[in-house]
Design an enzyme around this catalytic site. Sequence first.
Site: not given
Ligand code: TPP
Lengths: 325, 400
Positions: A60, A130
């Site tokens: 972000e 959320h």
């Molecule tokens: C700071 C932040 N930004 C956005 C989100 C929303 N979000 C939750 S999970 C996710 C994807 C995460 O992907 P990754 O780190 O590759 O882990 P995976 O879900 O593939 O295990 C996002 C964008 C969040 N939880 N926290």
Amino acid sequence: MPTMNMLQAINNALDIAMAEDEKVICFGEDVGVFGGVFRATSHLQEKYGKARCFNTPLVEQGIIGFANGLAAQGSVPVAEIQFADYIFPAFDQIVNESAKFRYRSGDLFNVGGLTIRTPYGGGIAGGLYHSQSPEAYFTHTPGLKVVVPRNPYQAKGLLLAAIRDPDPVLFLEPKRLYRASVGEVPQEDYQLPIGEAEVVKEGTDITLVGWGAQMEVIGKAVELAEEQGIACEVIDLRSLLPWDADTVVESVLKTGRLVVSHEAPLTGGFAGEIAATIQERCFLYLESPITRVTGLDTPFPLVLEKEYLPDHLKIFEAIRESVNF
Amino acid sequence: MTKYVHQPLFMTGDEFSIATFSLLDPEGELYEGAKEPDLPRDHARRLYQAMLGTRILDERMMAAQRQGRLSFYMQSTGEEAAVVGTAAALDDADMIMAQYREQGALMYRGFTIDEFMNQLFGNELDYGKGRQMPIHYGSRKLHYMTISSPLATQIPQATGYAYGQKLAGDGHCTLTFFGEGAASEGDFHAALNMASVHQVPVIFFCRNNGYAISTPSNEQFAADGIAPRAFGYHMHVIRVDGNDALAVYEATRQARKIAVEQNQPVLIEAMSYRLAAHSSSDDPSGYRAKSEEEAWRLKDPILRMQKWLTKKGWWSDEEEASEQETLRREVLDTMKRAEKRSPPSLDSLITDVYADITPELQRQYDQLKRHIRRYPDAYPRGARSLDLEVNTSTESQGEA
Ligand SMILES: Cc1ncc(C[n+]2csc(CCOP(=O)(O)OP(=O)(O)O)c2C)c(N)n1
């Protein structure tokens, strides 16, 4: 006139803005092919290409820092932060950079083209991370504009205004209403003014002020109050920074009573700002103390969300107490 | 020592391609030249049982979510080896700071199905008191830090925690899990930098599963994955086949040795694939082909480990069938119990914000109680905890 839900109205506004001005660029986490986790950017990549609508890496502070640079260059970035709860990593870029670009450079540079869109608010069983309503952190920041639509019609008109506004705008979208709020939305291009409140309903006994998702709740409370013969004036602020104090003052001079409501915690919440201003400007006209109906001074809960949230019954009680003071 | 050249020399890092450490092939056979780790029978079985338990818990809870019994769920399907293999290589008292998809590590450490269910249903026995969404587990007893949804925030915290462990001299380390998406956050870079500068016994474990929600890894980073970032921080690094529990186990075991014996951080990148949707709110058909998933199904980490165990005579088809049956029944029975339990009490709204409740918060709470007494039917949960009569027919309307 077509009917749209709020997501469709937002998507429609982005589509119009991108079609009209090729400098408009939309990006954020998952906004590309997928169209965003809520689908606000659906089909934009298909239509305008990957250079103008794309996924960013998951960072972000990077998204907003990048957007600041892009806006300073003269482009018109519309950056999405996936949830308002995750805007805080970008807080420094927004509060210290976006908001102060023009001021610190003596207007040599500005990021007026910047719009930051983000879904905010509770009522969706999202718990701590959320559901937050972070508006007050940003309304304490001169140089920024903060806008919150309450329905699809406003979402489209205000978003188009935000994108074309000469200042950086934080556009908070009430996610509980994304699909729930449906209404008529003109197909063509139109704008609603930033900085002007809307008197949604006229009345003589008490003034109710809110914004975004809280307007629906206020509406329900007003129905209960009117059944008891209380005539309510309802004002939607629509923009919190700058906010339209004159419209609220004018109303309170007439009704002598004010209830303000928001989901965010009470202490340091934006209702405090409104109460202080109105108290200053309407002191001798007030018939009862200004009341705030808000979330508790706690983080946002999950299971007890209903107990936590300022709902129509809590607002109705505040109206009664004010009228019977 | 500074080395000088006298022609411009630009480098991209391509010269440092990182190999993947792998021991078992998809048939559960050791690769030629691979050395079996020192993993005794009981330990190997415990590891496998936690992988299998995770898969079954995930399947059942996803089904429960589809039936509307649970508001939200996240599966670990396809990544069980990466997560459980890691936990199995740690000391049970090492701290784990997970992202959210690491229920397998918790299961390995003995978090009971009851404990899982209480959190998932946010009932009165949930350690988190029904404040966070499902899957946000935590256990002080099992040295598993409670999950926080904002991504990557736990990575620098792990560095700090481990630094404290080093000062305490208790011989423990911290391991933090995160996705390749979260590795884009500033927090990740800050964490690695501080860990290497301060020589901290922390293991950074990246589950590279190919996607961050809809974003494929080639839109997440341009280089060869997450592993090469360790070079910039002068840190030990290993890339491992994340679907091979034995390789993950051995890589983590050795990483732990480096961490606790030399007080050095280590980065591990486990290459795997998120076979399921991102979460119960996601539909992967909107951003990837079924055929891609199918290709990865052939590399299922559970089958691979099961084949290896069976060949060694440490596991059998009969055991597999009875274990699956027992786990399924336990999950279902426990779920029924957890669902019926009361919600957390009303005062859980205001406790734990501060160590002591502030006077202003107490005032707000008293006002809330007065309000609920006036309208008990509108707040069935609050009313129940205040022992007020509730007209239960209105209860369902109140739920999201
Ligand atoms: C700071 C932040 N930004 C956005 C989100 C929303 N979000 C939750 S999970 C996710 C994807 C995460 O992907 P990754 O780190 O590759 O882990 P995976 O879900 O593939 O295990 C996002 C964008 C969040 N939880 N926290």
